[in-house]
Enzyme design. Structure first.
Site, PDB file in Angstrom:
ATOM      1  N   ARG A   1       0.840  -1.199   0.000  1.00  0.00           N
ATOM      2  CA  ARG A   1       0.000   0.000   0.000  1.00  0.00           C
ATOM      3  C   ARG A   1       0.870   1.242   0.000  1.00  0.00           C
ATOM      4  O   ARG A   1       1.936   1.256   0.608  1.00  0.00           O
ATOM      5  CB  ARG A   1      -0.869   0.041   1.266  1.00  0.00           C
TER       6      ARG A   1
ATOM      7  N   SER B   1       8.189  -5.814   5.654  1.00  0.00           N
ATOM      8  CA  SER B   1       7.886  -6.786   6.718  1.00  0.00           C
ATOM      9  C   SER B   1       8.665  -8.087   6.600  1.00  0.00           C
ATOM     10  O   SER B   1       8.080  -9.178   6.501  1.00  0.00           O
ATOM     11  CB  SER B   1       6.398  -7.082   6.712  1.00  0.00           C
TER      12      SER B   1
ATOM     13  N   ASP C   1       6.994  -4.147   9.982  1.00  0.00           N
ATOM     14  CA  ASP C   1       5.553  -3.897  10.228  1.00  0.00           C
ATOM     15  C   ASP C   1       5.203  -3.891  11.718  1.00  0.00           C
ATOM     16  O   ASP C   1       4.325  -3.146  12.160  1.00  0.00           O
ATOM     17  CB  ASP C   1       4.650  -4.889   9.464  1.00  0.00           C
TER      18      ASP C   1
END
Ligand code: BGC
Length: 467
Positions: A95, A158, A211
């Site tokens: 995103r 992540s 993350d």
């Protein structure tokens, strides 16, 4: 554990068995699975003490199972204002986010989500993958990138990265099924920046984070008692605040009480020797066929990528010994053919007659499970697998709080589909934490939705505030 798995062979149900014997054998087979998956207080206590030991090891030298990676994110939440951008690559999806921050609080945000195509994820090149991501950033920032100074971007990646600075970090090892070439041992900020520059996209990557770190920071800007960030989704991991003086292995850090966020990479806990992990033959099988064999053994018992597969392997074993109809082994013969989403639906069924179990098996897998007792077995297997995940992640959280001496009062920011979508998960998690840190502790486990990306934006804001 070996003896428990062979008990299924001893209990094989045959055509000749009378209904009462069949029922008895089915019950014993399920109990054998339960004995493997349900963790006792003694097991949890041993694991959590060993977990604390491994945290100490990881803080003192490199190459330990819990990696304990310094992040260069310090415990502070300045009252910054401005527009910040974040990129969040969590797994298959990524995103790009635009955030408006006033006085250190999020005022508004908007985002664009995309998928990393398989060709970039599996066997593709760094250039292909980061080029694809850079294009998406370019189309999202379009008009904002006309300013004279480049747009600052916080980048959540992540995967296990060793950071040398807030904007510099090398990928140690791919996890979650990624095999893209040319990324391991490289600085991922540079790889992304190169593709942005090639395209003349006026964006500068100013901060890199995991993350879990993004999740913790996003909550911390709202709630100063946030002590941990945890992800229980496709993968699993946690971070927490550690006093700099305790991060013995990094000689460059100032020695003091200032707290820095440590990305634990706890998914790799006890992967070298399996000293305490309650591995079953099903876990071994998953590991054996995974692209990162021998690594992330703890994550492979907890996270969404594997929960469906563990349940599938158990159901197939029960079908092979006759405790479930043969059709289960036939229809569920494809590796990773049972999704974590469906096992979560199945395990949540509390309707009398378990109609939801029947319908999910019928529509998604073509299995007509007519007997209520069989449906019960299926539901219990999915529950046992998910509950073990909750017990294990609860154990890791409790151990971290104990190590950090924050076990009396803390907020834990958690994100991830397994935590969010499995109804009883939070209850089991919290119960496990409490049995280990003490019943009177005030521990709040809160869902921090989309924190990973927003946190990277906040970290970019922190960095620009420090300049
Ligand atoms: C990665 C971690 C990440 C976690 C949750 C693991 O596979 O190694 O860096 O935080 O997944 O996304």
């Amino acid at each position: 554990m070996k003896r428990l798995s062979t008990i299924l062979d001893q209990l094989t149900i045959s055509e000749e068995d009378a209904p009462a014997i069949r029922s008895l054998k089915q019950k014993a087979s399920l109990q054998a699975i339960k004995a493997q998956f349900e963790l006792s207080q003694a097991q949890l206590e041993l694991m959590s003490t060993y977990f604390v030991h491994e945290m100490h090891q990881g803080l003192s030298r490199d190459g330990c199972t819990i990696r304990m990676l310094p992040t260069f994110v310090y415990r502070t939440s300045p009252k910054v204002d401005g527009e910040f951008y974040a990129l969040d690559i969590g797994g298959t999806n990524f995103r790009v986010i635009r955030m408006n921050v006033k006085g250190g609080q999020l005022v508004s945000s908007n985002q664009q989500a995309s998928r990393i195509p398989d060709e970039h994820k599996n066997g593709g090149t760094a250039e292909g993958m980061f080029g694809f991501v850079a294009d998406a950033i370019g189309s999202f920032v379009k008009d904002d990138a006309k300013e004279e100074s480049p747009i600052p971007l916080g980048f959540t990646f992540s995967f296990p990265i060793t950071q040398q600075a807030i904007d510099k970090g090398t990928l140690l090892k791919w996890t979650k099924g990624f095999t893209t070439r040319g990324v391991q041992n490289e600085d991922v900020v540079q790889l992304l920046q190169k593709e942005l520059d090639k395209r003349k996209i006026h964006v500068k990557v100013v901060a890199l984070c995991n993350d879990t770190v993004g999740t913790m920071v996003a909550r911390f800007f709202e709630d100063a008692s946030t002590e941990m960030g945890v992800i229980i989704g496709t993968g699993s991991n946690g971070c927490y605040w550690e006093r700099s003086k305790n991060i013995v292995k990094d000689k460059s850090l100032d020695r003091g009480m200032k707290e820095m966020c440590i990305n634990m990479e706890f998914g790799n806990f006890d992967s070298h020797k399996l000293n305490v992990l309650p591995v079953t033959p099903y876990d071994d099988e998953i590991d054996h066929h995974s692209p990162n064999k021998g690594s992330q053994r703890f994550e492979k018992m907890i996270s969404g990528l594997y929960l469906g597969e563990i349940s599938r392997l158990v159901l197939v074993a029960l079908s092979n010994n006759g405790a479930l109809p043969k059709i289960f082994a036939e229809k569920l013969n494809k590796p990773y053919g049972l999704s974590a989403k469906d096992t979560s639906i199945i395990s949540s069924d509390i309707l009398p007659g378990l109609h939801c179990v029947h319908d999910t098996l019928m529509t998604e897998y073509g299995i007509d499970c007519t007997q209520a007792s069989d449906r019960y077995v299926v539901r219990e297997v999915c529950r046992l697998v998910a509950s073990r995940s909750a017990q294990l992640s609860g154990m890791a959280i409790a151990a971290t709080l104990i190590k950090a001496e924050k076990n009396g009062d803390a907020t834990i920011a958690i994100d991830g589909s397994v935590f969010e979508k499995t109804p009883y998960y939070k209850a089991v998690l919290l119960k496990t934490i409490k049995t280990l840190v003490g019943e009177n502790a005030d521990i709040r486990c809160v869902l921090q939705k989309d924190g990973s990306g927003l946190g990277a934006g906040f970290i970019a804001a922190m960095v620009s505030h420090q300049k």
